[in-house]
Design a protein around this motif. Structure first.
Motif, PDB file in Angstrom:
ATOM      1  N   PRO A  72       7.749  17.787 -56.369  1.00 33.57           N
ATOM      2  CA  PRO A  72       8.492  17.031 -55.566  1.00 33.57           C
ATOM      3  C   PRO A  72      10.177  16.954 -56.054  1.00 33.57           C
ATOM      4  CG  PRO A  72       7.577  15.759 -57.576  1.00 33.57           C
ATOM      5  CD  PRO A  72       7.249  17.145 -57.564  1.00 33.57           C
ATOM      6  N   ILE A  73      10.621  18.177 -55.900  1.00 32.99           N
ATOM      7  CA  ILE A  73      11.940  18.471 -55.951  1.00 32.99           C
ATOM      8  C   ILE A  73      12.492  18.317 -54.709  1.00 32.99           C
ATOM      9  CG2 ILE A  73      13.814  20.327 -56.533  1.00 32.99           C
ATOM     10  CD1 ILE A  73      11.469  21.121 -58.602  1.00 32.99           C
ATOM     11  N   ARG A  74      13.704  17.455 -54.599  1.00 30.59           N
ATOM     12  CA  ARG A  74      14.427  17.094 -53.368  1.00 30.59           C
ATOM     13  C   ARG A  74      13.526  16.902 -52.158  1.00 30.59           C
ATOM     14  NH1 ARG A  74      17.411  20.116 -49.512  1.00 30.59           N
ATOM     15  NH2 ARG A  74      19.432  18.728 -49.026  1.00 30.59           N
ATOM     16  N   ASP A  75      13.066  17.715 -51.079  1.00 28.18           N
ATOM     17  CA  ASP A  75      12.256  17.542 -50.162  1.00 28.18           C
ATOM     18  C   ASP A  75      10.894  18.187 -50.330  1.00 28.18           C
ATOM     19  OD1 ASP A  75      11.428  16.214 -47.927  1.00 28.18           O
ATOM     20  OD2 ASP A  75      12.297  17.896 -46.700  1.00 28.18           O
ATOM     21  N   GLY A  76      10.991  18.831 -51.663  1.00 27.78           N
ATOM     22  CA  GLY A  76       9.444  19.463 -51.857  1.00 27.78           C
ATOM     23  C   GLY A  76       9.472  20.711 -51.866  1.00 27.78           C
ATOM     24  N   LEU A  77       9.182  21.440 -52.778  1.00 26.82           N
ATOM     25  CA  LEU A  77       9.136  22.751 -53.305  1.00 26.82           C
ATOM     26  C   LEU A  77       7.471  23.283 -53.447  1.00 26.82           C
ATOM     27  CD1 LEU A  77      12.017  23.941 -55.208  1.00 26.82           C
ATOM     28  CD2 LEU A  77      11.547  24.244 -52.839  1.00 26.82           C
ATOM     29  N   ASN A  78       6.755  23.845 -52.571  1.00 27.34           N
ATOM     30  CA  ASN A  78       5.402  24.255 -52.868  1.00 27.34           C
ATOM     31  C   ASN A  78       5.501  25.898 -53.214  1.00 27.34           C
ATOM     32  OD1 ASN A  78       2.661  25.080 -52.623  1.00 27.34           O
ATOM     33  ND2 ASN A  78       2.496  23.891 -51.191  1.00 27.34           N
ATOM     34  N   ILE A  79       5.180  26.215 -54.523  1.00 21.99           N
ATOM     35  CA  ILE A  79       5.214  27.101 -55.339  1.00 21.99           C
ATOM     36  C   ILE A  79       3.911  27.509 -55.520  1.00 21.99           C
ATOM     37  CG2 ILE A  79       6.124  28.328 -57.277  1.00 21.99           C
ATOM     38  CD1 ILE A  79       8.173  26.378 -57.589  1.00 21.99           C
TER      39      ILE A  79
END
Length: 213
Positions: A202-209
């Motif tokens: 949930p970093i800023r607008d979401g990062l799916n790694i």
């Protein structure tokens, strides 16, 4: 939608590495001259992308969605020796600005910016990638993932931005617009893909790694 409470966001930024001067300039110029500056990765997320790049030390990076070049410059900070970033965007109107800041950062030998339809360009690329960053038109996220998957090295990463889509992913799927539905489809697909290990941050607008197994 504000990603974080403004005071909390300010605190996070104040306790994260400063963005390099050239990125500070690019940040300002994007907000002054370009529509929808919210699309910029920005200070905090940019430092996250830089740190990920330093951790992965990629030789080859593919970025789908250049915008004004901020995220590409962040990834370039952690490239392995001789590494290269190929970044694709359909918006030719930003090409001069992108090239200006690539040169200001001294990264012209490390970043190759292509203008055109990523859906057409990606199949023609011959390299294998250590890292792919998806941050373009949301309606093609699933298509981009499928197009690049076989081009990603074992142990490589696929990172998708905006996967929380301002919180819309929590709403009723059947009542949502197509872009939001595709973002939800993307998250569900990656979660179910046994070929990867994934975490949605949930970093800023979401990062799916996702790390390819």
């Amino acid at each position: 939608m504000q990603f974080l409470d403004q005071k909390l966001d300010d605190y996070v930024v104040a306790h994260s590495e400063n963005e390099p001067e050239v990125l500070y300039q690019l940040n300002r110029q994007t907000h002054i001259k370009v529509l929808q500056p919210r699309m910029l990765s920005g200070h905090f997320q940019g430092r996250v992308l830089s740190m990920l790049s330093h951790m992965i030390q990629p030789k080859n990076v593919l970025e789908i969605g250049t915008y004004t070049g901020y995220s590409a410059l962040c990834f370039a900070e952690g490239l392995a020796d001789g590494g290269c970033i190929t970044t694709i965007d359909v918006n030719y109107e930003l090409e001069d600005m992108v090239q200006e800041f690539i040169q200001k950062a001294g990264m012209q030998g490390k970043i190759k910016a292509l203008i055109g339809d990523a859906m057409e360009i990606i199949p023609s690329l011959k390299e294998e990638y250590d890292l792919v960053f998806i941050d373009a038109d949301k309606g093609n996220y699933v298509n981009y993932y499928n197009l690049v998957f076989d081009k990603v090295k074992k142990g490589g990463y696929i990172i998708a931005d905006n996967v929380l889509w301002s919180g819309k992913v929590l709403e009723d799927y059947d009542k949502l617009d197509t872009d939001t539905q595709v973002i939800m489809d993307y998250n569900k697909m990656v979660q179910a893909d046994e070929r990867v290990q994934n975490v949605l941050f949930p970093i800023r607008d979401g990062l799916n790694i996702a790390r390819k197994l």
